[in-house]
Design an enzyme around this catalytic site. Structure first.
Site, PDB file in Angstrom:
ATOM      1  N   HIS A   6       0.816  -1.208   0.000  1.00 44.46           N
ATOM      2  CA  HIS A   6       0.000   0.000   0.000  1.00 44.46           C
ATOM      3  C   HIS A   6       0.852   1.262   0.000  1.00 44.46           C
ATOM      4  O   HIS A   6       1.934   1.268   0.565  1.00 44.46           O
ATOM      5  CB  HIS A   6      -0.883   0.048   1.255  1.00 44.46           C
ATOM      6  CG  HIS A   6      -1.696  -1.179   1.465  1.00 44.46           C
ATOM      7  ND1 HIS A   6      -1.926  -1.701   2.708  1.00 44.46           N
ATOM      8  CD2 HIS A   6      -2.322  -1.998   0.597  1.00 44.46           C
ATOM      9  CE1 HIS A   6      -2.668  -2.781   2.603  1.00 44.46           C
ATOM     10  NE2 HIS A   6      -2.914  -2.994   1.332  1.00 44.46           N
TER      11      HIS A   6
ATOM     12  N   ASP B  20      -6.322  -6.406  -1.360  1.00 42.88           N
ATOM     13  CA  ASP B  20      -4.944  -6.733  -1.722  1.00 42.88           C
ATOM     14  C   ASP B  20      -4.892  -7.787  -2.821  1.00 42.88           C
ATOM     15  O   ASP B  20      -4.016  -7.742  -3.682  1.00 42.88           O
ATOM     16  CB  ASP B  20      -4.164  -7.196  -0.497  1.00 42.88           C
ATOM     17  CG  ASP B  20      -3.901  -6.064   0.485  1.00 42.88           C
ATOM     18  OD1 ASP B  20      -4.133  -4.890   0.129  1.00 42.88           O
ATOM     19  OD2 ASP B  20      -3.459  -6.354   1.614  1.00 42.88           O
TER      20      ASP B  20
ATOM     21  N   LYS C 165       5.169   7.714   7.765  1.00 41.34           N
ATOM     22  CA  LYS C 165       4.711   6.924   8.898  1.00 41.34           C
ATOM     23  C   LYS C 165       5.883   6.327   9.646  1.00 41.34           C
ATOM     24  O   LYS C 165       6.957   6.119   9.090  1.00 41.34           O
ATOM     25  CB  LYS C 165       3.714   5.857   8.488  1.00 41.34           C
ATOM     26  CG  LYS C 165       4.179   4.898   7.442  1.00 41.34           C
ATOM     27  CD  LYS C 165       3.019   3.995   7.034  1.00 41.34           C
ATOM     28  CE  LYS C 165       3.198   3.461   5.652  1.00 41.34           C
ATOM     29  NZ  LYS C 165       2.045   2.774   5.162  1.00 41.34           N
TER      30      LYS C 165
ATOM     31  N   TYR D 152       1.165   1.978  13.684  1.00 40.37           N
ATOM     32  CA  TYR D 152       1.549   2.983  12.691  1.00 40.37           C
ATOM     33  C   TYR D 152       1.281   4.360  13.274  1.00 40.37           C
ATOM     34  O   TYR D 152       0.192   4.616  13.767  1.00 40.37           O
ATOM     35  CB  TYR D 152       0.686   2.882  11.427  1.00 40.37           C
ATOM     36  CG  TYR D 152       0.463   1.516  10.874  1.00 40.37           C
ATOM     37  CD1 TYR D 152       1.150   1.094   9.748  1.00 40.37           C
ATOM     38  CD2 TYR D 152      -0.464   0.655  11.444  1.00 40.37           C
ATOM     39  CE1 TYR D 152       0.922  -0.157   9.195  1.00 40.37           C
ATOM     40  CE2 TYR D 152      -0.693  -0.596  10.904  1.00 40.37           C
ATOM     41  CZ  TYR D 152       0.001  -0.996   9.789  1.00 40.37           C
ATOM     42  OH  TYR D 152      -0.222  -2.233   9.252  1.00 40.37           O
TER      43      TYR D 152
END
Length: 183
Positions: A65, A170, A74, A134
């Protein structure tokens, strides 16, 4: 806190130094001053706006992603268990464009992976359960989501375990060739 540079441009790993005794351990998981100094962007730590966590079972793959537009920075860590973490540089102007690097994140070394904007990110759970946290620098905008199939033959990511599950999103992700053509 120890800071190491990765092979991919602008990617950093942060390793806290836990204090251990007969009770267990104590560690600092984030230090804004150390982070800002290492990244070389004063105030970036204060720009994080969201913390998220995922839990995955053994063999699950989440990824690959990324975000279009301004991208998304991040800070990623594995709070429980361990994961095989993968980054792919999708910044056309980068000297490491199209290259990938893998990292092991776990609850033993407490490594934190700084992922600057312009990367695809994914991971595979290496333990019965793995909790990944995250810290993200902007709110999620689904219109900017980009994804490449975890099993794309051009990326040829070497997942260490058989893949047990992926999300429908995905499984339906596009190819690296298609994304590269749109960048």
């Amino acid at each position: 806190m120890r800071v190491e540079t990765a092979d991919l441009a602008d990617v950093l790993m942060f390793f806290p130094e836990p204090f251990r005794d007969d009770r267990g351990l104590f560690t600092r998981t984030f230090d804004a001053g150390v982070f800002d100094d290492a990244v070389g962007r004063p105030g970036l730590a204060a720009g994080f706006v969201q913390d998220s966590q995922s839990r995955s079972a053994l063999g699950v793959v989440r990824g690959m992603h990324g975000r279009s537009g301004r991208g998304e920075a991040k800070l990623v860590r594995c709070a429980h268990g361990s994961v095989h973490d993968v980054l792919v540089d999708i910044r056309r102007e980068s000297r490491t464009f199209g290259l990938q690097q893998t990292f092991r994140l776990d609850d033993v070394d407490f490594g934190h992976l700084f992922v600057p904007p312009g990367f695809l990110h994914g991971f595979q759970a290496l333990t019965a359960t793995a909790d990944v946290c995250y810290r993200i620098d902007r709110e999620h905008d689904p219109s900017e989501d980009v994804a490449v199939a975890y099993d794309d033959p051009d990326l040829a990511i070497a997942w260490p375990l058989p893949v047990t599950r992926v999300s429908a999103r995905d499984a339906a992700a596009g190819s690296w060739a298609d994304l590269r053509g749109r960048l």
